[in-house]
Write a protein that holds these residues in place. Structure first.
Motif, PDB file in Angstrom:
ATOM      1  N   ASP A 423      -7.925 -30.761   4.912  1.00  0.00           N
ATOM      2  CA  ASP A 423      -8.795 -30.052   3.976  1.00  0.00           C
ATOM      3  C   ASP A 423     -10.194 -30.662   4.020  1.00  0.00           C
ATOM      4  OD1 ASP A 423     -10.082 -28.939   1.773  1.00  0.00           O
ATOM      5  OD2 ASP A 423      -8.278 -28.950   0.534  1.00  0.00           O
ATOM      6  N   PRO A 424     -11.239 -29.855   4.245  1.00  0.00           N
ATOM      7  CA  PRO A 424     -12.604 -30.412   4.294  1.00  0.00           C
ATOM      8  C   PRO A 424     -13.037 -31.039   2.978  1.00  0.00           C
ATOM      9  CG  PRO A 424     -12.640 -28.001   4.334  1.00  0.00           C
ATOM     10  CD  PRO A 424     -11.224 -28.409   4.506  1.00  0.00           C
ATOM     11  N   VAL A 434     -10.878 -40.728   9.827  1.00  0.00           N
ATOM     12  CA  VAL A 434     -10.014 -39.896  10.668  1.00  0.00           C
ATOM     13  C   VAL A 434     -10.825 -38.765  11.282  1.00  0.00           C
ATOM     14  CG1 VAL A 434      -8.029 -38.343  10.667  1.00  0.00           C
ATOM     15  CG2 VAL A 434      -7.918 -40.488   9.397  1.00  0.00           C
ATOM     16  N   ARG A 435     -11.714 -38.150  10.497  1.00  0.00           N
ATOM     17  CA  ARG A 435     -12.557 -37.083  11.059  1.00  0.00           C
ATOM     18  C   ARG A 435     -13.446 -37.633  12.167  1.00  0.00           C
ATOM     19  NH1 ARG A 435     -13.463 -35.853   5.332  1.00  0.00           N
ATOM     20  NH2 ARG A 435     -12.112 -34.095   4.745  1.00  0.00           N
ATOM     21  N   ALA A 436     -13.990 -38.836  11.962  1.00  0.00           N
ATOM     22  CA  ALA A 436     -14.821 -39.453  13.002  1.00  0.00           C
ATOM     23  C   ALA A 436     -14.017 -39.690  14.266  1.00  0.00           C
ATOM     24  CB  ALA A 436     -15.403 -40.772  12.484  1.00  0.00           C
ATOM     25  N   ALA A 437     -12.770 -40.175  14.100  1.00  0.00           N
ATOM     26  CA  ALA A 437     -11.925 -40.424  15.266  1.00  0.00           C
ATOM     27  C   ALA A 437     -11.620 -39.127  16.012  1.00  0.00           C
ATOM     28  CB  ALA A 437     -10.622 -41.097  14.819  1.00  0.00           C
ATOM     29  N   LEU A 440     -14.725 -38.143  17.992  1.00  0.00           N
ATOM     30  CA  LEU A 440     -14.927 -38.987  19.164  1.00  0.00           C
ATOM     31  C   LEU A 440     -13.871 -38.720  20.225  1.00  0.00           C
ATOM     32  CD1 LEU A 440     -15.928 -42.338  17.416  1.00  0.00           C
ATOM     33  CD2 LEU A 440     -17.415 -40.780  18.674  1.00  0.00           C
ATOM     34  N   SER A 441     -12.657 -38.364  19.802  1.00  0.00           N
ATOM     35  CA  SER A 441     -11.628 -38.034  20.797  1.00  0.00           C
ATOM     36  C   SER A 441     -11.998 -36.761  21.551  1.00  0.00           C
ATOM     37  CB  SER A 441     -10.264 -37.871  20.124  1.00  0.00           C
ATOM     38  OG  SER A 441     -10.219 -36.690  19.344  1.00  0.00           O
ATOM     39  N   ARG A 442     -12.835 -35.904  20.924  1.00  0.00           N
ATOM     40  CA  ARG A 442     -13.318 -34.688  21.595  1.00  0.00           C
ATOM     41  C   ARG A 442     -14.663 -34.916  22.269  1.00  0.00           C
ATOM     42  NH1 ARG A 442     -11.310 -32.406  16.619  1.00  0.00           N
ATOM     43  NH2 ARG A 442     -13.427 -32.547  15.759  1.00  0.00           N
ATOM     44  N   ARG A 443     -15.154 -36.160  22.308  1.00  0.00           N
ATOM     45  CA  ARG A 443     -16.441 -36.537  22.912  1.00  0.00           C
ATOM     46  C   ARG A 443     -17.629 -35.992  22.125  1.00  0.00           C
ATOM     47  NH1 ARG A 443     -11.581 -36.951  25.096  1.00  0.00           N
ATOM     48  NH2 ARG A 443     -11.480 -37.347  27.318  1.00  0.00           N
ATOM     49  N   ASP A 444     -17.409 -35.630  20.848  1.00  0.00           N
ATOM     50  CA  ASP A 444     -18.503 -35.174  19.993  1.00  0.00           C
ATOM     51  C   ASP A 444     -19.077 -36.396  19.288  1.00  0.00           C
ATOM     52  OD1 ASP A 444     -20.228 -34.009  18.239  1.00  0.00           O
ATOM     53  OD2 ASP A 444     -18.789 -32.579  17.389  1.00  0.00           O
ATOM     54  N   VAL A 445     -19.953 -37.099  20.010  1.00  0.00           N
ATOM     55  CA  VAL A 445     -20.436 -38.391  19.517  1.00  0.00           C
ATOM     56  C   VAL A 445     -21.344 -38.224  18.314  1.00  0.00           C
ATOM     57  CG1 VAL A 445     -21.676 -40.492  20.152  1.00  0.00           C
ATOM     58  CG2 VAL A 445     -20.213 -39.362  21.823  1.00  0.00           C
ATOM     59  N   ALA A 446     -22.198 -37.203  18.306  1.00  0.00           N
ATOM     60  CA  ALA A 446     -23.162 -37.033  17.213  1.00  0.00           C
ATOM     61  C   ALA A 446     -22.446 -36.881  15.877  1.00  0.00           C
ATOM     62  CB  ALA A 446     -24.058 -35.829  17.502  1.00  0.00           C
ATOM     63  N   HIS A 447     -21.493 -35.937  15.799  1.00  0.00           N
ATOM     64  CA  HIS A 447     -20.771 -35.747  14.545  1.00  0.00           C
ATOM     65  C   HIS A 447     -19.871 -36.947  14.239  1.00  0.00           C
ATOM     66  CE1 HIS A 447     -21.818 -31.440  15.190  1.00  0.00           C
ATOM     67  NE2 HIS A 447     -21.903 -31.476  13.874  1.00  0.00           N
ATOM     68  N   GLY A 448     -19.284 -37.522  15.268  1.00  0.00           N
ATOM     69  CA  GLY A 448     -18.411 -38.666  15.056  1.00  0.00           C
ATOM     70  C   GLY A 448     -19.151 -39.846  14.450  1.00  0.00           C
ATOM     71  N   LEU A 449     -20.336 -40.145  14.970  1.00  0.00           N
ATOM     72  CA  LEU A 449     -21.114 -41.263  14.434  1.00  0.00           C
ATOM     73  C   LEU A 449     -21.589 -40.973  13.014  1.00  0.00           C
ATOM     74  CD1 LEU A 449     -23.203 -42.477  17.502  1.00  0.00           C
ATOM     75  CD2 LEU A 449     -21.483 -43.761  16.233  1.00  0.00           C
ATOM     76  N   ALA A 450     -21.966 -39.724  12.723  1.00  0.00           N
ATOM     77  CA  ALA A 450     -22.416 -39.389  11.367  1.00  0.00           C
ATOM     78  C   ALA A 450     -21.286 -39.629  10.361  1.00  0.00           C
ATOM     79  CB  ALA A 450     -22.879 -37.935  11.323  1.00  0.00           C
ATOM     80  N   ARG A 451     -20.092 -39.214  10.714  1.00  0.00           N
ATOM     81  CA  ARG A 451     -18.966 -39.417   9.803  1.00  0.00           C
ATOM     82  C   ARG A 451     -18.575 -40.886   9.725  1.00  0.00           C
ATOM     83  NH1 ARG A 451     -16.470 -33.798  11.780  1.00  0.00           N
ATOM     84  NH2 ARG A 451     -16.908 -32.599   9.891  1.00  0.00           N
ATOM     85  N   LEU A 472     -11.531 -52.616  10.421  1.00  0.00           N
ATOM     86  CA  LEU A 472     -11.122 -52.773  11.814  1.00  0.00           C
ATOM     87  C   LEU A 472     -11.134 -51.420  12.522  1.00  0.00           C
ATOM     88  CD1 LEU A 472     -10.387 -55.166  13.544  1.00  0.00           C
ATOM     89  CD2 LEU A 472      -7.994 -54.821  12.951  1.00  0.00           C
ATOM     90  N   GLY A 473     -10.710 -50.373  11.816  1.00  0.00           N
ATOM     91  CA  GLY A 473     -10.788 -49.033  12.373  1.00  0.00           C
ATOM     92  C   GLY A 473     -12.221 -48.625  12.663  1.00  0.00           C
ATOM     93  N   CYS A 474     -13.153 -49.000  11.753  1.00  0.00           N
ATOM     94  CA  CYS A 474     -14.574 -48.720  11.991  1.00  0.00           C
ATOM     95  C   CYS A 474     -15.061 -49.411  13.259  1.00  0.00           C
ATOM     96  CB  CYS A 474     -15.415 -49.193  10.802  1.00  0.00           C
ATOM     97  SG  CYS A 474     -15.215 -48.211   9.306  1.00  0.00           S
ATOM     98  N   ALA A 475     -14.653 -50.664  13.453  1.00  0.00           N
ATOM     99  CA  ALA A 475     -15.086 -51.405  14.642  1.00  0.00           C
ATOM    100  C   ALA A 475     -14.540 -50.749  15.913  1.00  0.00           C
ATOM    101  CB  ALA A 475     -14.606 -52.854  14.547  1.00  0.00           C
ATOM    102  N   LEU A 476     -13.297 -50.277  15.862  1.00  0.00           N
ATOM    103  CA  LEU A 476     -12.722 -49.594  17.024  1.00  0.00           C
ATOM    104  C   LEU A 476     -13.545 -48.356  17.385  1.00  0.00           C
ATOM    105  CD1 LEU A 476     -10.432 -49.048  19.087  1.00  0.00           C
ATOM    106  CD2 LEU A 476      -9.244 -47.808  17.264  1.00  0.00           C
ATOM    107  N   LEU A 477     -13.903 -47.568  16.368  1.00  0.00           N
ATOM    108  CA  LEU A 477     -14.664 -46.346  16.639  1.00  0.00           C
ATOM    109  C   LEU A 477     -16.095 -46.673  17.083  1.00  0.00           C
ATOM    110  CD1 LEU A 477     -13.449 -43.944  13.797  1.00  0.00           C
ATOM    111  CD2 LEU A 477     -12.527 -44.325  16.080  1.00  0.00           C
ATOM    112  N   GLU A 478     -16.663 -47.749  16.555  1.00  0.00           N
ATOM    113  CA  GLU A 478     -17.991 -48.169  17.023  1.00  0.00           C
ATOM    114  C   GLU A 478     -17.947 -48.541  18.501  1.00  0.00           C
ATOM    115  OE1 GLU A 478     -20.824 -48.067  15.673  1.00  0.00           O
ATOM    116  OE2 GLU A 478     -20.655 -48.185  13.493  1.00  0.00           O
ATOM    117  N   ALA A 479     -16.903 -49.248  18.903  1.00  0.00           N
ATOM    118  CA  ALA A 479     -16.775 -49.637  20.312  1.00  0.00           C
ATOM    119  C   ALA A 479     -16.604 -48.402  21.197  1.00  0.00           C
ATOM    120  CB  ALA A 479     -15.579 -50.576  20.487  1.00  0.00           C
TER     121      ALA A 479
END
Length: 896
Positions: A423-424, A434-437, A440-451, A472-479
């Motif tokens: 649900d949005p 989770v939305r950011a992940a 990023l799994s779809r290679r949509d870096v702009a939206h992923g980084l914003a979230r 730790l999850g944030c660090a994984l997505l940053e990497a």
């Protein structure tokens, strides 16, 4: 009105003997003593008939299955052709009284063989039976020359322990004269453990009675339905092979205009199957068990404690055991876990929504929290998502350190699908993470980084809840974002942050998720590789490859192995690179991944090595396999290297115009990507004799890199600037730890300089050194690209000719020339059945230039699907199935 006359006579002992009536004075119901009629659509299953034949050699056979499992018809069909006296008795509720049970059993035996039990009277009372009568019955059976087969159908209706004990007594004392077959929905009250232990019992259970796909297909054919195997397989999976379910679906499908569509899509809750199960199973249960069944229908599996949490009762253990014992479509799994038959569960869920509107989400919320507390994360997530409780579901994923499972392991696709419906309006750090992940799994870096920034802001806000697992999850997505954007410094910072938070996370949680560190190091290794820091990349990637194999770390391990192969190739160690790439492909196969699904970097390395060995068709095939695939991580490393390999292959094919390496967007440039792009461009210019343009292409390339310096020296020699070339050669960067692919080129450019200076002896020594280094790894391209000066040396020097013969030049007697292999005689090319259209020719020309489908679409300003349509047409007209074959056929036909 029918009047039954009961004859009564006195025997010599003045005992009253009743004939034709049971102990209550009512006539025997002959339907209970007759074999059921087998319908025309009955399917005889030989494997079960064979099992019954073998079972007839032991005293007791139990056919134990759920309602509608096909037990009765199976045994009736078998018994009809047995060739032995068969006594059939269908049990009834009245058989709770011992006298009634034994009266009917005696009548069944007499009906099978009039001489079966001579001298055995009918019990005089409904409520009891004389022990002497049972003894006489057992003796009469034991004296028979041929055994009588006694079938007691619906034996689950016999619930009196006294009758079970009496039946056991008769069976034991009748010896080989009696073969007892019990057809039942539940475990009989006989001492089954004793019969099992002594080997005097055979069993056919629910799992045996389930229809296989082949049997279901035959049954549907008997009902006049001819359906594809996939439809039959889907029906078997949905019904669990349940006989009545398949038969009822077949009958309903016959009434539909499109039987196949009906069987794929029928609503179980609104069908004759539902009517059968609700009437035969659910309605026959006490109200409290009905409520239990309705509530557990929301679960894939359950255990007593979980059921108590849903029903708010404390007696689930006994209730589940009883339901399983009664074959009420409750299946026992292991360690106290149970499940419902899939079709029954589907029907019960529909019934639950009708009986208890609005209760299902609450049940799923309770189940999700119980499962999460119990460590069953996957099931907790499924229940939380089904309940629409997204804050809990996302929080459970993040707090359990399972965010990395969105990128690795067999559950990645399932989890992505699960959270795609989030649900949005779900707010908080966990849903945003989770939305950011997912982005990023779809290679949509702009939206992923914003979230990701919003999630970090929530976690780090004043008074916010500092959750180490979430950080730790944030660090994984940053990497990952740093890897995708080609930002090495950001990747280093992300890993440092992870190391700081690592100490705050419970060790057992970290141990349960080895994919987290594997993913972090893989992202870091990729970023370092992009930066050209090869030793540092090895340091990050090697521990990932060394970690114990598991499903959770399979994909990062394969990616790391592929990138280590790329490091070896870029530093000139082709043989090492090839072995690592092949190991990655083998590991992918052992992990059960689809063919060709190994790491893209590894497959590109194999293609690059094939180009170096001048095995161009092999290289082309490998690139064809990846032509329409995105890189698994979408990072610039694989994108840039693929462009380099395609450029090298076009150059090797002689397409000097198409030999180009487009730049890959990234936050910072990669020195090796720039170097290799310049090398391909310069080599293309040199192949056309344009040394000055080659030097221009190399002008901005990093001179501190050996390969660029070697190519610049070669261009200077071709341009006639020998002094500058020799000066550059004298001061080449140190080639320490550089492999043969680099050292061979260094030796060749030095040999070219010596040859230009007239020092033939030095030139020959250097070429010999290059041949020795290249022979083991079959490096042919450096010699083929060296230029015309090398051919006379190879032809006129016996030593050089001997070093090159067989792998670089043709064998003696065929003419020595620099070739990758002897030219093969080609058969005459077949004619093209249809003329290619203009657009198809345009697509074919770009295909020959090694453009990917995406590149062809961009070049022609059409969609990718349009290009694919043209490719299919080209393949059909040329009579081929692959890109490389199409190009070869077109060249044979002079279409290119």
């Amino acid at each position: 009105m029918v009047v039954t006359v009961v004859a009564v006579r006195e025997d010599a002992g003045s005992r009253r003997v009743r004939t034709g009536t049971d102990p209550s004075g009512a006539p025997f119901l002959r339907a209970r003593l007759s074999l059921p009629t087998v319908p025309a659509t009955f399917l005889r299953r030989q494997r079960l008939v064979h099992a019954l034949d073998e079972a007839s050699t032991v005293p007791l056979t139990v056919v134990n299955g759920s309602a509608g499992a096909g037990k009765t018809l199976l045994v009736a069909d078998w018994a009809a052709g047995l060739g032995l006296p068969v006594a059939w008795m269908t049990c009834d509720a009245a058989d709770r009284a011992p006298g009634m049970f034994w009266a009917y059993l005696r009548e069944a035996l007499r009906g099978a063989d009039g001489t079966a039990v001579p001298g055995v009277r009918c019990p005089a009372e409904a409520g009891r039976v004389d022990r002497g009568l049972l003894a006489r019955l057992a003796i009469a059976l034991a004296d028979r020359e041929r055994p009588v087969v006694l079938v007691l159908d619906e034996f689950d209706r016999v619930t009196a322990p006294e009758i079970a004990e009496q039946l056991g007594f008769v069976l034991h004392n009748a010896g080989p004269g009696l073969r007892l077959v019990l057809v039942t929905r539940s475990e009989p009250l006989l001492p089954m453990h004793r019969y099992r232990a002594s080997g005097e019992m055979a069993e056919i259970r629910n799992a045996d009675l389930a229809f296989t796909e082949a049997e279901a297909g035959e049954l549907l054919t008997l009902h006049g339905l001819s359906l594809p195997g996939s439809t039959v397989d889907g029906l078997v999976r949905r019904t669990g092979g349940w006989a009545a379910g398949i038969r009822l679906c077949a009958l309903a499908a016959r009434q539909r205009p499109d039987a196949e569509s009906y069987l794929k899509e029928f609503e179980a809750g609104r069908s004759t199957v539902a009517d059968f199960l609700l009437a035969e199973v659910l309605d026959g249960q006490p109200p409290e068990r009905q409520e239990l069944l309705l509530r557990v229908s929301v679960l894939d599996r359950f255990r007593p404690e979980l059921v108590n949490a849903l029903t708010l009762r404390t007696d689930a253990e006994a209730a589940l055991a009883a339901l399983h014992r009664e074959n009420a479509f409750v299946q026992h799994l292991d360690h106290s876990w149970y499940s419902l038959h899939p079709l029954f569960a589907e029907i019960l869920r529909v019934h639950l929504r009708e009986r208890r509107p609005g209760l299902e989400p609450e049940l799923r919320r309770r189940a999700a929290r119980w499962l999460h507390r119990s460590g069953a994360l996957a099931e907790a997530l499924a229940q939380g998502a089904a309940a629409g409780d997204w804050e809990f579901t996302a929080g459970a994923l993040v707090d359990d350190l399972a965010l990395g499972q969105l990128f690795t392991g067999l559950r990645a696709q399932h989890l992505s699908g699960l959270f795609a419906g989030m649900d949005p309006r779900a707010a908080g750090a966990a849903p945003e993470l989770v939305r950011a992940a997912l982005d990023l799994s779809r290679r949509d870096v702009a939206h992923g980084l914003a979230r990701l920034r919003r999630a970090e802001g929530t976690l780090l806000a004043d008074g916010g809840d500092r959750r180490p697992a979430a950080l730790l999850g944030c660090a994984l997505l940053e990497a990952l974002a740093a890897r995708l954007t080609g930002s090495p410094d950001a990747a280093e910072q992300a890993v440092r942050t992870a190391e700081e938070v690592w100490r705050e996370v419970p060790a057992q949680l970290l141990d349960a998720h080895p994919e987290l560190s594997a993913l972090l190091l893989t992202h870091l290794g990729s970023a370092r590789l992009w930066a050209g820091r090869f030793d540092a990349a090895r340091a990050a990637l090697t521990p990932v490859v060394a970690c114990p194999p598991s499903a959770a770390t399979a994909l990062p391990r394969l990616e790391a192995l592929g990138m280590l192969a790329l490091v070896d190739h870029l530093t000139g160690w082709n043989d090492r690179a090839r072995h690592k790439a092949l190991a990655a492909a083998g590991e992918a196969e052992r992990q059960g991944l689809p063919a060709g699904s190994g790491p893209l970097a590894g497959r590109l390395v194999l293609a690059a090595v094939s180009v170096e060995r001048d095995e161009l068709d092999r290289a082309e095939d490998l690139l064809d396999a990846t032509a329409d695939e995105p890189a698994p991580a979408g990072d610039p490393v694989t994108a840039a290297f693929e462009a380099v390999v395609r450029g090298r292959l076009r150059l090797a094919r002689g397409d000097v115009h198409g030999a180009r390496v487009p730049a890959v967007p990234a936050a910072v440039p990669s020195p090796w990507a720039e170097e290799h792009a310049a090398l391909v461009t310069a080599a293309a210019h040199l192949a056309r004799g344009r040394a000055d343009q080659a030097l221009t292409a190399l002008q901005d390339a990093p001179r501190d890199r050996t390969a660029c310096a070697v190519e610049t020296a070669r261009a200077l020699l071709v341009a006639g600037r020998a002094d500058e070339a020799r000066e550059l050669i004298e001061h080449l960067p140190r080639a320490e730890r550089q492999g043969p692919a680099v050292t061979v080129r260094i030796a060749l450019v030095r040999a070219q300089a010596a040859h230009r200076a007239g020092d033939t002896g030095a030139a020959r020594r250097l070429v010999a050194q290059a041949l020795l280094d290249a022979r083991r790894e079959q490096l042919r391209r450096p010699f083929l690209e060296a230029g015309p000066w090398i051919r006379p040396l190879l032809r006129n020097s016996p030593r050089l000719h001997g070093l090159a013969e067989g792998w670089l030049t043709a064998p003696a007697g065929t003419g020595a020339r620099a070739v990758s292999r002897p030219a093969a005689e080609r058969p005459p090319a077949p004619l093209v059945a249809e003329r290619l259209s203009g657009r198809e020719r345009e697509v074919l020309e770009r295909l020959a230039r090694m453009l990917s489908t995406q590149e062809i679409a961009e070049d022609l300003h059409v969609s990718v699907n349009t290009v694919k349509t043209h490719l299919k047409s080209v393949y059909r007209k040329l009579g081929v199935g692959r890109r490389a074959e199409a190009v070869r056929r077109a060249r044979d036909l002079r279409l290119l």
